[in-house]
Design an enzyme around this catalytic site. Structure first.
Site, PDB file in Angstrom:
ATOM      1  N   ASN A 109     -57.246 -70.485  -4.429  1.00 39.14           N
ATOM      2  CA  ASN A 109     -58.158 -70.828  -5.525  1.00 39.14           C
ATOM      3  C   ASN A 109     -59.392 -71.554  -5.009  1.00 39.14           C
ATOM      4  O   ASN A 109     -59.798 -72.580  -5.541  1.00 39.14           O
ATOM      5  CB  ASN A 109     -57.435 -71.687  -6.563  1.00 39.14           C
ATOM      6  CG  ASN A 109     -56.225 -70.990  -7.150  1.00 39.14           C
ATOM      7  OD1 ASN A 109     -56.306 -69.843  -7.566  1.00 39.14           O
ATOM      8  ND2 ASN A 109     -55.090 -71.670  -7.152  1.00 39.14           N
ATOM      9  N   ARG A 114     -66.313 -73.754   0.685  1.00 38.48           N
ATOM     10  CA  ARG A 114     -65.469 -74.938   0.482  1.00 38.48           C
ATOM     11  C   ARG A 114     -64.270 -74.918   1.420  1.00 38.48           C
ATOM     12  O   ARG A 114     -63.857 -75.951   1.950  1.00 38.48           O
ATOM     13  CB  ARG A 114     -65.007 -75.018  -0.969  1.00 38.48           C
ATOM     14  CG  ARG A 114     -64.394 -76.368  -1.321  1.00 38.48           C
ATOM     15  CD  ARG A 114     -64.390 -76.626  -2.820  1.00 38.48           C
ATOM     16  NE  ARG A 114     -63.856 -77.948  -3.083  1.00 38.48           N
ATOM     17  CZ  ARG A 114     -62.567 -78.234  -3.223  1.00 38.48           C
ATOM     18  NH1 ARG A 114     -61.682 -77.241  -3.141  1.00 38.48           N
ATOM     19  NH2 ARG A 114     -62.152 -79.455  -3.452  1.00 38.48           N
ATOM     20  N   ARG A 165     -53.986 -79.219  -2.725  1.00 40.82           N
ATOM     21  CA  ARG A 165     -53.536 -78.574  -1.487  1.00 40.82           C
ATOM     22  C   ARG A 165     -53.030 -79.581  -0.454  1.00 40.82           C
ATOM     23  O   ARG A 165     -52.332 -79.192   0.486  1.00 40.82           O
ATOM     24  CB  ARG A 165     -54.667 -77.737  -0.893  1.00 40.82           C
ATOM     25  CG  ARG A 165     -55.211 -76.686  -1.851  1.00 40.82           C
ATOM     26  CD  ARG A 165     -56.521 -76.089  -1.382  1.00 40.82           C
ATOM     27  NE  ARG A 165     -57.178 -75.304  -2.417  1.00 40.82           N
ATOM     28  CZ  ARG A 165     -57.959 -75.828  -3.361  1.00 40.82           C
ATOM     29  NH1 ARG A 165     -58.184 -77.139  -3.385  1.00 40.82           N
ATOM     30  NH2 ARG A 165     -58.519 -75.059  -4.271  1.00 40.82           N
ATOM     31  N   LYS A 207     -48.788 -64.030  -1.223  1.00 45.79           N
ATOM     32  CA  LYS A 207     -50.096 -63.729  -0.629  1.00 45.79           C
ATOM     33  C   LYS A 207     -50.360 -64.575   0.611  1.00 45.79           C
ATOM     34  O   LYS A 207     -50.759 -64.058   1.667  1.00 45.79           O
ATOM     35  CB  LYS A 207     -51.196 -63.930  -1.669  1.00 45.79           C
ATOM     36  CG  LYS A 207     -52.557 -63.419  -1.219  1.00 45.79           C
ATOM     37  CD  LYS A 207     -53.477 -64.545  -0.842  1.00 45.79           C
ATOM     38  CE  LYS A 207     -54.873 -64.029  -0.529  1.00 45.79           C
ATOM     39  NZ  LYS A 207     -55.837 -65.127  -0.281  1.00 45.79           N
ATOM     40  N   PRO A 224     -51.333 -58.285   2.444  1.00 45.70           N
ATOM     41  CA  PRO A 224     -51.580 -59.346   1.468  1.00 45.70           C
ATOM     42  C   PRO A 224     -52.174 -58.791   0.172  1.00 45.70           C
ATOM     43  O   PRO A 224     -53.116 -57.996   0.201  1.00 45.70           O
ATOM     44  CB  PRO A 224     -52.586 -60.260   2.178  1.00 45.70           C
ATOM     45  CG  PRO A 224     -52.418 -59.953   3.634  1.00 45.70           C
ATOM     46  CD  PRO A 224     -52.073 -58.497   3.696  1.00 45.70           C
ATOM     47  N   ASP A 226     -53.658 -60.126  -3.532  1.00 40.64           N
ATOM     48  CA  ASP A 226     -54.020 -61.104  -4.545  1.00 40.64           C
ATOM     49  C   ASP A 226     -54.504 -60.346  -5.771  1.00 40.64           C
ATOM     50  O   ASP A 226     -54.400 -59.111  -5.835  1.00 40.64           O
ATOM     51  CB  ASP A 226     -55.086 -62.069  -4.018  1.00 40.64           C
ATOM     52  CG  ASP A 226     -56.335 -61.355  -3.497  1.00 40.64           C
ATOM     53  OD1 ASP A 226     -56.468 -60.126  -3.721  1.00 40.64           O
ATOM     54  OD2 ASP A 226     -57.181 -62.020  -2.877  1.00 40.64           O
TER      55      ASP A 226
END
Length: 271
Positions: A109, A114, A165, A207, A224, A226
């Site tokens: 997310n 970032r 996180r 994922k 993977p 998502d």
């Protein structure tokens, strides 16, 4: 594996396809990054010299026969043929497993700038790794080992500004440091088993587990998925199970990602 020449690698497609976070384009077609305790700046024209350095030859996976893999995948589906043509030159980097796991935990997310900022701070950068900072190197800031992070608290990680996180990073570090998650053992474990082991870590879902297996352990059988990739598969490969892409499914995923993200999927690519 068959000996290949370095020009088979497309540097831009490989470094900017979402599989790594410590590389920057510091000038047009000039890429700079840190891997372990090494720093490298190069352009597409510099690739032949990579073969002379065993470290970079392995990291960029220059000895894998990607052309044969690409042709094999192209034969499986018309749209995969188009994606593989567009993605020619993508390599799956041989990254360090712990760094990959931690980086993809951070990626959840999140957006690329970032993610990169959090990782820069985690690695002890005093300022964000802007293009100027990379050009003015050669300071090297290795990724912290799990044992180092395992001894910290969420309060210690507050300066990273990684939010929820932080708890996931610490749980991952502790499970890897104490051997509950043996990353090296996952190189050869059955895929479902390897995925399940990684998903013991708080905050690690399918994922992130598959990203760790593909990008950190070079498990090209991992694919993977998502929300974005699920949408791409539904539109361009309806009814297709990624398992049908076989032992190079992860490379197929990168081709599809590159093809759809670039908008080439809307164009007619000669078969």
């Amino acid at each position: 594996m068959i000996e290949r020449t370095a020009p088979s690698l497309n540097l831009r497609k490989t470094l900017l396809c979402g599989q790594c976070f410590r590389w920057r384009e510091i000038a047009p077609d000039v890429f700079s990054g840190t891997v372990g305790n090494r720093h490298l700046t190069l352009t597409q024209q510099d690739l032949p010299r990579l073969r002379q350095d065993p470290f970079w030859c392995i990291y960029f996976d220059l000895n894998t026969d990607y052309e044969t893999l690409r042709k094999q995948l192209s034969a499986l589906h018309p749209n995969l043929n188009k994606a593989a043509q567009h993605g020619c030159g993508i390599h799956i980097l041989r990254q360090e497993p712990w760094e990959t796991l931690c980086s993809f935990i951070i990626s959840q997310n999140n957006n690329i700038p970032r993610i990169q900022g959090i990782i820069d701070r985690l690695c002890g950068e005093t300022e964000a790794c802007s293009p100027a900072a990379f050009q003015n190197g050669p300071a090297v800031h290795p990724f912290p080992q799990p044992e180092t992070l395992a001894a910290l608290s969420e309060t210690d990680l507050a300066p990273l500004r990684c939010g929820f996180r932080a708890r996931y990073i610490l749980d991952a570090a502790r499970k890897v440091a104490d051997g509950n998650v043996n990353l090296e053992a996952l190189r050869t474990a059955p895929l479902a088993e390897a995925r399940a082991v990684l998903m013991q870590i708080t905050g690690v879902g399918p994922k992130v587990a598959d990203c760790t297996l593909l990008y950190g352990l070079h498990r090209m059988d991992a694919f993977p998925v998502d929300v974005w990739m699920k949408r791409a598969m539904g539109q361009w490969f309806p009814g297709v199970d990624p398992v049908s892409f076989g032992s190079a499914a992860g490379l197929a995923q990168q081709y599809i990602f590159d093809w759809v993200r670039s908008g080439a999927s809307e164009e007619e690519i000669p078969g």
